[in-house]
Design a protein around this motif. Sequence first.
Motif, PDB file in Angstrom:
ATOM      1  N   LEU A  98       0.744  -1.269   0.038  1.00  0.00           N
ATOM      2  CA  LEU A  98       0.143   0.096   0.064  1.00  0.00           C
ATOM      3  C   LEU A  98       0.900   1.343   0.062  1.00  0.00           C
ATOM      4  O   LEU A  98       0.618   2.120  -0.690  1.00  0.00           O
ATOM      5  N   TYR A 114      -5.459  -3.140  -1.661  1.00  0.00           N
ATOM      6  CA  TYR A 114      -6.426  -3.098  -0.473  1.00  0.00           C
ATOM      7  C   TYR A 114      -7.375  -3.998  -0.587  1.00  0.00           C
ATOM      8  O   TYR A 114      -7.804  -4.669   0.414  1.00  0.00           O
ATOM      9  N   LEU A 124      -7.228  -2.729   8.502  1.00  0.00           N
ATOM     10  CA  LEU A 124      -6.591  -1.670   8.297  1.00  0.00           C
ATOM     11  C   LEU A 124      -5.942  -1.046   9.476  1.00  0.00           C
ATOM     12  O   LEU A 124      -6.368  -1.204  10.573  1.00  0.00           O
ATOM     13  N   HIS A 129      -2.142   3.816   7.753  1.00  0.00           N
ATOM     14  CA  HIS A 129      -2.917   3.982   6.481  1.00  0.00           C
ATOM     15  C   HIS A 129      -3.544   5.016   6.485  1.00  0.00           C
ATOM     16  O   HIS A 129      -4.195   5.390   5.321  1.00  0.00           O
TER      17      HIS A 129
END
Length: 277
Positions: A98, A114, A124, A129
Motif C-alpha cells: 500500500l 487494498y 486496516l 494507512h
Amino acid sequence: MLEVEKMKRLRYKKPLEVSLTGMIASSMDGGHIDNCISIFEHMKAHCVPNIGTINTMLKVYRRSDLFTEAKELFENIKGVDHGGTTIIPDGYTYSAMLEVSARALQWEYFEYVYKEMSFSGYQLDQSKHVTLLVEASRSGKSHLLEHAFDGILEAGEIPHPVLFTEMVFQAIAQENYERAVTLVNTMAHASFQISERQWTDLFEKNGETISQDILEKLLDAVGHCRMASEVTVSNLSRSLRSLCRPGSSGDLPRANSCIEDTDDPRINTKSGENCRQ
C-alpha cells in the motif's frame, strides 16, 4: 558470502534464509541498496526466501521508490510452491505494498492491494494507512475510504479523526447533507472533539470545493441534528454560523483550540472539559 559459507558448516546455526535476510536488512540500514538486491538474488540460488525476506525486500523497494520491482516481487510470491514451501503474504506485506503504491501514485494498484488485503482478513492499521486512504480518496478512490470507515465501525473501533472529517467533507462536497449529518451524529460521542476553530480551518482549507451556498444548506441540515448538544456538533454549528454570517462572527464565542499532536494538527483528540464551549 564467505562468512555465510562458513556458517553453513557450523553444527548449530540459524536457518540460512534468516542469516541472509539479516544481511539484507543490515545493508539497507547502511544505505547500500544495490547490495540488498545482490544478496537477495544470490540467496535464491541457495535457499528459499521466507515471508520475512520478502517483507524486508519490499521495505528496500519502498525506501528506494522502486514500485515496479516491488510489484513484481509481490505478484511472483503469491500461491507459488517453492519446493514444498508456500509463501503467504501477511499484514506487513500488504502494508508495504500500500505504501509503495501510494508513493508511486499508482492508485489503481493501491486499490487492488487494498481489496486483496481485505479479502485475506487483514484489518486496516489506522496509524499507518489513514493518510494513504485520504490521498487515495482525493485521487478518485473515495469508495475505499468509505469501506475502511464502515469496517472500522463494524469492528467496534473509533475511526481516526482525519478519516471522520474527510468523510464529512466528501459528503458536503457532493451536497449530500443527510449523509454529512449522519456522520456527525455517528461520531458525536467519540473520544475526540473538534473545536469551532478547527472546523473553521477545515472549511477554509476546502474553500475551493465548498461554496457559501453549500455552507448555508449544511447549516440548515445540522440544525436538525439529533446530537446538536454534543460538543463537536455544537462547534460545527458555531463555525457554520460564523462563516455564513461573517458580519456577526465577532459576537460568537470562540472555541479553545486544545490541539494535540495527530496526523492532522487541526484535530483535537483530547476530550477534557477545557475543550468544551
